[in-house]
Motif scaffolding. Structure first.
Motif, PDB file in Angstrom:
ATOM      1  N   GLU A 130      43.436  40.284  35.991  1.00  0.00           N
ATOM      2  CA  GLU A 130      44.169  40.952  37.083  1.00  0.00           C
ATOM      3  C   GLU A 130      45.289  41.849  36.550  1.00  0.00           C
ATOM      4  O   GLU A 130      45.797  42.704  37.264  1.00  0.00           O
ATOM      5  CB  GLU A 130      44.758  39.918  38.045  1.00  0.00           C
ATOM      6  CG  GLU A 130      43.727  39.006  38.641  1.00  0.00           C
ATOM      7  CD  GLU A 130      43.606  39.098  40.153  1.00  0.00           C
ATOM      8  OE1 GLU A 130      44.326  39.894  40.759  1.00  0.00           O
ATOM      9  OE2 GLU A 130      42.757  38.369  40.692  1.00  0.00           O
ATOM     10  N   VAL A 131      45.697  41.653  35.286  1.00  0.00           N
ATOM     11  CA  VAL A 131      46.750  42.511  34.741  1.00  0.00           C
ATOM     12  C   VAL A 131      46.299  43.975  34.661  1.00  0.00           C
ATOM     13  O   VAL A 131      47.117  44.886  34.632  1.00  0.00           O
ATOM     14  CB  VAL A 131      47.252  42.049  33.344  1.00  0.00           C
ATOM     15  CG1 VAL A 131      47.864  40.665  33.426  1.00  0.00           C
ATOM     16  CG2 VAL A 131      46.152  42.109  32.298  1.00  0.00           C
ATOM     17  N   TYR A 132      44.968  44.207  34.643  1.00  0.00           N
ATOM     18  CA  TYR A 132      44.465  45.588  34.590  1.00  0.00           C
ATOM     19  C   TYR A 132      44.598  46.296  35.929  1.00  0.00           C
ATOM     20  O   TYR A 132      44.396  47.504  36.008  1.00  0.00           O
ATOM     21  CB  TYR A 132      42.979  45.597  34.192  1.00  0.00           C
ATOM     22  CG  TYR A 132      42.709  45.097  32.796  1.00  0.00           C
ATOM     23  CD1 TYR A 132      43.281  45.726  31.690  1.00  0.00           C
ATOM     24  CD2 TYR A 132      41.871  44.017  32.580  1.00  0.00           C
ATOM     25  CE1 TYR A 132      43.023  45.271  30.413  1.00  0.00           C
ATOM     26  CE2 TYR A 132      41.603  43.562  31.300  1.00  0.00           C
ATOM     27  CZ  TYR A 132      42.187  44.188  30.219  1.00  0.00           C
ATOM     28  OH  TYR A 132      41.932  43.738  28.949  1.00  0.00           O
ATOM     29  N   GLY A 133      44.873  45.529  37.005  1.00  0.00           N
ATOM     30  CA  GLY A 133      44.882  46.144  38.321  1.00  0.00           C
ATOM     31  C   GLY A 133      43.465  46.327  38.814  1.00  0.00           C
ATOM     32  O   GLY A 133      42.562  45.586  38.432  1.00  0.00           O
ATOM     33  N   GLU A 134      43.281  47.338  39.644  1.00  0.00           N
ATOM     34  CA  GLU A 134      41.963  47.538  40.241  1.00  0.00           C
ATOM     35  C   GLU A 134      41.038  48.260  39.260  1.00  0.00           C
ATOM     36  O   GLU A 134      41.415  49.289  38.701  1.00  0.00           O
ATOM     37  CB  GLU A 134      42.128  48.393  41.494  1.00  0.00           C
ATOM     38  CG  GLU A 134      41.134  48.065  42.560  1.00  0.00           C
ATOM     39  CD  GLU A 134      41.511  48.734  43.876  1.00  0.00           C
ATOM     40  OE1 GLU A 134      41.141  48.207  44.916  1.00  0.00           O
ATOM     41  OE2 GLU A 134      42.160  49.793  43.845  1.00  0.00           O
ATOM     42  N   ILE A 135      39.835  47.684  39.075  1.00  0.00           N
ATOM     43  CA  ILE A 135      38.844  48.379  38.232  1.00  0.00           C
ATOM     44  C   ILE A 135      37.737  48.824  39.169  1.00  0.00           C
ATOM     45  O   ILE A 135      36.934  48.023  39.628  1.00  0.00           O
ATOM     46  CB  ILE A 135      38.311  47.441  37.134  1.00  0.00           C
ATOM     47  CG1 ILE A 135      39.471  46.956  36.266  1.00  0.00           C
ATOM     48  CG2 ILE A 135      37.268  48.151  36.289  1.00  0.00           C
ATOM     49  CD1 ILE A 135      39.152  45.766  35.406  1.00  0.00           C
ATOM     50  N   LEU A 136      37.722  50.091  39.515  1.00  0.00           N
ATOM     51  CA  LEU A 136      36.822  50.571  40.564  1.00  0.00           C
ATOM     52  C   LEU A 136      35.390  50.720  40.078  1.00  0.00           C
ATOM     53  O   LEU A 136      34.453  50.565  40.836  1.00  0.00           O
ATOM     54  CB  LEU A 136      37.343  51.897  41.133  1.00  0.00           C
ATOM     55  CG  LEU A 136      38.663  51.745  41.910  1.00  0.00           C
ATOM     56  CD1 LEU A 136      39.231  53.098  42.292  1.00  0.00           C
ATOM     57  CD2 LEU A 136      38.490  50.848  43.131  1.00  0.00           C
ATOM     58  N   SER A 137      35.228  51.007  38.798  1.00  0.00           N
ATOM     59  CA  SER A 137      33.860  51.054  38.265  1.00  0.00           C
ATOM     60  C   SER A 137      33.901  50.715  36.782  1.00  0.00           C
ATOM     61  O   SER A 137      34.948  50.832  36.134  1.00  0.00           O
ATOM     62  CB  SER A 137      33.254  52.445  38.469  1.00  0.00           C
ATOM     63  OG  SER A 137      33.971  53.362  37.674  1.00  0.00           O
ATOM     64  N   GLY A 138      32.769  50.271  36.271  1.00  0.00           N
ATOM     65  CA  GLY A 138      32.685  49.941  34.845  1.00  0.00           C
ATOM     66  C   GLY A 138      33.496  48.700  34.523  1.00  0.00           C
ATOM     67  O   GLY A 138      33.620  47.797  35.352  1.00  0.00           O
ATOM     68  N   ASN A 139      34.042  48.676  33.309  1.00  0.00           N
ATOM     69  CA  ASN A 139      34.824  47.508  32.913  1.00  0.00           C
ATOM     70  C   ASN A 139      36.057  47.956  32.137  1.00  0.00           C
ATOM     71  O   ASN A 139      36.208  49.133  31.830  1.00  0.00           O
ATOM     72  CB  ASN A 139      33.957  46.552  32.086  1.00  0.00           C
ATOM     73  CG  ASN A 139      33.164  47.295  31.046  1.00  0.00           C
ATOM     74  OD1 ASN A 139      33.703  48.199  30.411  1.00  0.00           O
ATOM     75  ND2 ASN A 139      31.893  46.964  30.882  1.00  0.00           N
ATOM     76  N   ALA A 140      36.929  46.991  31.828  1.00  0.00           N
ATOM     77  CA  ALA A 140      38.169  47.329  31.123  1.00  0.00           C
ATOM     78  C   ALA A 140      38.132  46.711  29.737  1.00  0.00           C
ATOM     79  O   ALA A 140      37.850  45.518  29.594  1.00  0.00           O
ATOM     80  CB  ALA A 140      39.364  46.787  31.897  1.00  0.00           C
TER      81      ALA A 140
END
Ligand SMILES: NC(=O)c1ccc[n+]([C@@H]2O[C@H](COP(=O)([O-])OP(=O)(O)OC[C@H]3O[C@@H](n4cnc5c(N)ncnc54)[C@H](O)[C@@H]3O)[C@@H](O)[C@H]2O)c1
Length: 196
Positions: A130-140
Motif C-alpha cells: 500500500e505504500v506505493y499508493g494506487e497501481i492502476l495497471s501493471g505492477n510496482a
C-alpha cells in the motif's frame, strides 16, 4: 536454540508465522509480544501455547511496542526480530490516524532502538504494498515511487523509512517486506470485508 521476537503474533499473519516457524524449525524459540488490541486474539495461537509453551519454545508477553520497557523485556536474548505489530485496517485509519502513527511509526522506532542496543542479527520490518499508493495497471517494482494515500499506508511508509535509516545510519541489518493483501483463517472480519 535461536530466539526470535515476533511482534503482533496474535493477529492474522503473525499467528501463521509463529505456528509455521515452531512446526518447521525445531531449533528456534519465539518470544511473542502483542498488545492484544481489538485485532489481536490469543485464541489464534491456543494450539501453539499448548504444544510449545511447556517446551519453552514459545513465550507470550502482553505489551505495547511503543513501551520501551515491554520491548526490552521481550527482546532480551533474541537474535532476530520480526515486526508484524501494526494498526493495520485502512478504514480505521481514517477515523483514528493518531493510533496508526503511534504504533506503526513510533512503535517501530522503539523496536529499532532496542534492536540496536541488543545487536540484533536481523530485523524484519513487515510493510505493505500500500505504500506505493494506487497501481492502476501493471505492477510496482522495488524502485517505484512511494505515494501513500491513507493514514495507514503513510504510517507504514514512515515505519519503513525509520527502519531504512537505522540500516544506513547504524548498520542495523534490516529487511523490509512489502506484501500485498492476504486472506484466510484467523483474519479479522473487518479486514476481510475490504475485499468485497
Ligand atoms: N493483512 C494483509 O493483507 C496485509 C498485507 C500487507 C501487509 N500487511 C502487514 O502485515 C502485518 C500483519 O498484518 P495482519 O493483517 O496480521 O494485522 P492484524 O491487524 O491482524 O494484527 C496486528 C496485530 O498487532 C497487534 N498490535 C497492534 N498494535 C500493537 C502495539 N502497539 N503493540 C503490540 N502489538 C500491537 C494487534 O493486537 C494484532 O495482534 C502488519 O504490519 C500489516 O501492515 C498485512
Amino acid at each position: 536454540m535461536k530466539h526470535i521476537l515476533v511482534t503482533g503474533g496474535a493477529g492474522f499473519i503473525g499467528s501463521h508465522f509463529v505456528r509455521y516457524m515452531l512446526e518447521k524449525y525445531p531449533d528456534y524459540a519465539i518470544n511473542m509480544l502483542d498488545k492484544l488490541t481489538y485485532a489481536g486474539n490469543l485464541s489464534n495461537l491456543s494450539d501453539v501455547q499448548e504444544c510449545y509453551g511447556p517446551l519453552e519454545r514459545y513465550h507470550f508477553f502482553q505489551g505495547d511496542i511503543c513501551d520501551p520497557t515491554s520491548v526490552k523485556e521481550a527482546m532480551q536474548g533474541c537474535e532476530y526480530v520480526l515486526n508484524f505489530a501494526a494498526e493495520s485496517h485502512v478504514d480505521r485509519s481514517l477515523e483514528h490516524p493518531g493510533h496508526f502513527i503511534m504504533t506503526d511509526v513510533y512503535g517501530t522506532y522503539v523496536l529499532l532502538e532496542q534492536a540496536r542496543k541488543e545487536h540484533i542479527e536481523r530485523f524484519v520490518q513487515i510493510s505493505t504494498d500500500e505504500v506505493y499508493g494506487e497501481i492502476l495497471s501493471g505492477n510496482a517494482g522495488e524502485d517505484a515511487n512511494v505515494i501513500p494515500r491513507s493514514p495507514y499506508s503513510a504510517s507504514k511508509a514512515g515505519g519503513e523509512f525509520i527502519a531504512q535509516a537505522y540500516f544506513v545510519t547504524y548498520g542495523l541489518p534490516v529487511i523490509i517486506t512489502r506484501g500485498s493483501n492476504n486472506f484466510g483463517p484467523f483474519q479479522h472480519p473487518r479486514s476481510l470485508f475490504r475485499f468485497s
